[in-house]
Write a protein that holds these residues in place. Sequence first.
Motif, short mmCIF file in Angstrom:
data_model
loop_
_atom_site.label_atom_id
_atom_site.label_comp_id
_atom_site.label_asym_id
_atom_site.label_seq_id
_atom_site.Cartn_x
_atom_site.Cartn_y
_atom_site.Cartn_z
N VAL A 55 8.15 4.91 1.42
CA VAL A 55 9.00 6.09 1.34
C VAL A 55 8.17 7.18 0.67
N GLU A 68 4.60 10.69 5.26
CA GLU A 68 3.65 11.38 4.38
C GLU A 68 4.31 12.62 3.73
N SER A 69 4.46 12.52 2.42
CA SER A 69 5.17 13.57 1.68
C SER A 69 4.58 14.97 1.92
N1 LIG Z 1 0.89 8.87 1.09
C1 LIG Z 1 2.30 8.58 0.95
C2 LIG Z 1 2.51 7.63 -0.22
C3 LIG Z 1 3.94 7.14 -0.32
C4 LIG Z 1 4.09 5.98 -1.29
O1 LIG Z 1 3.11 5.36 -1.71
N2 LIG Z 1 5.34 5.69 -1.65
C5 LIG Z 1 5.61 4.56 -2.51
C6 LIG Z 1 6.87 4.80 -3.34
S1 LIG Z 1 6.64 6.11 -4.50
C7 LIG Z 1 5.88 3.34 -1.66
O2 LIG Z 1 6.57 3.44 -0.68
N3 LIG Z 1 5.31 2.20 -2.06
C8 LIG Z 1 5.43 0.96 -1.34
C9 LIG Z 1 4.17 0.56 -0.64
O3 LIG Z 1 3.17 1.31 -0.66
O4 LIG Z 1 4.17 -0.52 -0.06
C10 LIG Z 1 3.06 9.89 0.75
O5 LIG Z 1 2.49 10.84 0.22
O6 LIG Z 1 4.24 9.98 1.17
#
Ligand SMILES: N[C@@H](CCC(=O)N[C@@H](CS)C(=O)NCC(=O)O)C(=O)O
Length: 209
Positions: A55, A68-69
């Motif tokens: 997410v 991707e945020s």
């Molecule tokens: N590059 C992604 C990173 C997103 C991310 O790492 N989200 C975390 C939560 S803050 C997540 O989903 N972690 C679970 C995982 O990576 O398996 C973005 O910028 O959206």
Amino acid sequence: MAAVHKLLACKGCGSVIVEAAFALAGIPLEVEEVDYSEGSPTRERLLAVNPLGQVPALVLPDGSVMTESLAMLHYLNDLEPSVNLVPPPGDATRRAFYRWAVFTVAALYPTWTYGDDPKKWVADEEGAKMLRESTDAHRKALWRQVEAVAGTPWFLGERMSALDLYLAAMTRWRPGILWFAKNAPKLTAIAKRATELPKVQPIIARNFG
Ligand SMILES: N[C@@H](CCC(=O)N[C@@H](CS)C(=O)NCC(=O)O)C(=O)O
């Protein structure tokens, strides 16, 4: 009823940044809570939208998916340019925005990706512990770089941007607000200012309360 944007999110996760940006833009958003952990009842749903299992994941009104945020923040800024989360062409801060926005998602964010649950990546217990420690240490070094170039009152100086929303969320993650208060006073002040924006404050409160 017209379809609205739907954000797959979890409390206290990076989805809060996108949720806050939607609120600032005044664009309706439906938030669907999911739990990305292995074995959670909502993981399949998340994987169906984002095969990376991360997410935020955004379902657009036409049913297409964006992950991707930073991509979402650019998309939102295109949709509602008055939100001003990305400095416009010709603005003196635009190059710095590009650099530090990519630094945030490409250098900082992965330190949590690989450190949050290190056993996902390293089976050996001692190795996993070392991965957690090394990514935690690396992240602190990265934050010191960011602190050194941070402006005031916002990261880019007088202009607020999406970078300030990242700070409002990420300064609450490891190493945590006490470390930031001691080691990164400029970032702490920016995060506080972003958190106190009337449209952002309730979202931060719901995510981190
Ligand atoms: N590059 C992604 C990173 C997103 C991310 O790492 N989200 C975390 C939560 S803050 C997540 O989903 N972690 C679970 C995982 O990576 O398996 C973005 O910028 O959206």
